[in-house]
Design an enzyme around this catalytic site. Structure first.
Site, PDB file in Angstrom:
ATOM      1  N   GLU A  79      -7.577  -4.846   3.269  1.00 47.95           N
ATOM      2  CA  GLU A  79      -8.163  -5.281   4.291  1.00 47.95           C
ATOM      3  C   GLU A  79      -8.878  -6.532   4.225  1.00 47.95           C
ATOM      4  O   GLU A  79      -9.679  -6.966   5.034  1.00 47.95           O
ATOM      5  CB  GLU A  79      -9.385  -4.127   4.740  1.00 47.95           C
ATOM      6  CG  GLU A  79      -8.784  -2.478   4.967  1.00 47.95           C
ATOM      7  CD  GLU A  79      -9.914  -1.677   4.897  1.00 47.95           C
ATOM      8  OE1 GLU A  79     -10.836  -1.541   4.167  1.00 47.95           O
ATOM      9  OE2 GLU A  79      -9.681  -0.674   5.524  1.00 47.95           O
TER      10      GLU A  79
ATOM     11  N   GLU B 174       1.721   7.598 -13.619  1.00 45.31           N
ATOM     12  CA  GLU B 174       0.249   7.453 -14.343  1.00 45.31           C
ATOM     13  C   GLU B 174       0.676   7.546 -15.647  1.00 45.31           C
ATOM     14  O   GLU B 174      -0.511   7.018 -16.522  1.00 45.31           O
ATOM     15  CB  GLU B 174      -0.735   8.269 -13.572  1.00 45.31           C
ATOM     16  CG  GLU B 174      -0.421   9.920 -13.948  1.00 45.31           C
ATOM     17  CD  GLU B 174      -1.834  10.462 -13.330  1.00 45.31           C
ATOM     18  OE1 GLU B 174      -2.698  10.888 -14.157  1.00 45.31           O
ATOM     19  OE2 GLU B 174      -1.862  10.539 -12.039  1.00 45.31           O
TER      20      GLU B 174
END
Length: 286
Positions: free
Chosen positions: A96, A127
């Site tokens: 953004e 992960e």
């Protein structure tokens, strides 16, 4: 605490050596027996605790931001590292920045365990890889002007911890956002941000309060950094990208307000120069 001492903490820590508040049982029972209204009100009650938890973390957020800004003025970047919800939120915040502040997409980068596939689908065991995070950072030619911010509600994600550990060994500023105090991830952070939101409404579902708090803190970090870098004037996004008609209209109205021009003339000026700031500067210079 020096780097050597702090780095040694990770080697001594394991995932049971501290209290995982984020994994503690919900304060609510028999959720399946509740009405929709009761569920919504209960969730809202819990969500109200998030802003207060973030407020308590402001001194740590401030400390991190004040160290990031001078690095970015010298060409440094921010790297977010996370897995699952935490990783997705980091990618979201990074994505953004270009449309909001008119900055290149290479300035703030979100990395998620498992790569872009993990944005929509879980990637098994991604992960748990302790070396992949640092490998990805080196692929981006990370250097001492950059900052690595780990994001993990648990504070125990190996992908994140491994990257932060290596970053600190290379003299790179590290921060983190976690929902548990004294975590292995915090031990690898020069500036740990510990946002203690308490147990989740659905036990262990850290996409809820922890995720909400992470998003709030990410907003605070990047918005304050961008303001400090001069990407906001007054209270307006004068460098936003004109990627749709809504934003063109918003930018035009900013110019109308700033220069007192008629709407059509302001719009033409905006489209000619590509941003509110450039349009205003050009008009005043002419």
């Amino acid at each position: 605490m020096g780097r050597t001492q702090k780095n040694s903490n990770i080697e001594k820590s394991d995932k049971t050596s501290f209290v995982k508040i984020s994994e503690q049982p919900s304060l609510y029972s028999d959720l399946e027996k509740k009405s929709v209204r009761e569920i919504l009100e209960d969730i809202n009650t819990e969500d109200q605790k998030v802003a207060l938890a973030v407020q308590k973390a402001i001194p740590q957020i401030e400390k991190l931001v004040t160290q990031i800004v001078p690095r970015m003025k010298q060409g440094g970047r921010i790297f977010y590292m996370g897995a699952g919800t935490s990783g997705r939120l980091g990618v979201l915040d990074a994505s953004e920045i270009p449309p909001t502040f008119g900055m290149p997409p290479t300035l703030i980068i979100g990395l998620i365990a498992g790569g872009d596939t993990a944005l929509r689908n879980p990637v098994e065991n991604a992960e748990d890889n302790t070396t992949r995070g640092w490998e990805e950072l080196t692929e981006h030619n990370i250097n001492s002007k950059d900052t690595v911010i780990g994001i993990a509600a648990s504070g125990t994600t190996p992908y994140v911890i491994g990257a932060m550990h290596a970053a600190r060994e290379h003299g790179i500023l590290t921060g983190c956002i976690t929902s548990n105090p004294n975590s292995p991830m915090a031990a690898e952070a020069d500036v740990p941000i510990e946002m203690i939101v308490g147990p989740e409404y659905v036990t262990g579902s850290s996409r809820m309060k922890s995720g909400t708090g992470q998003k709030m803190i990410l907003n605070m970090i990047t918005t304050s950094v961008m303001i400090q870098l001069g990407r906001v004037k007054g209270n307006k996004m004068v460098n936003m990208q004109l990627s749709n008609q809504k934003l063109v209209d918003r930018g035009t109205r900013m110019i109308v307000e700033e220069l007192g021009l008629e709407y059509d003339k302001a719009k033409a000026l905006l489209l000619m120069h590509g941003s509110v700031k450039k349009a205003v500067d050009a008009y005043k210079a002419g």
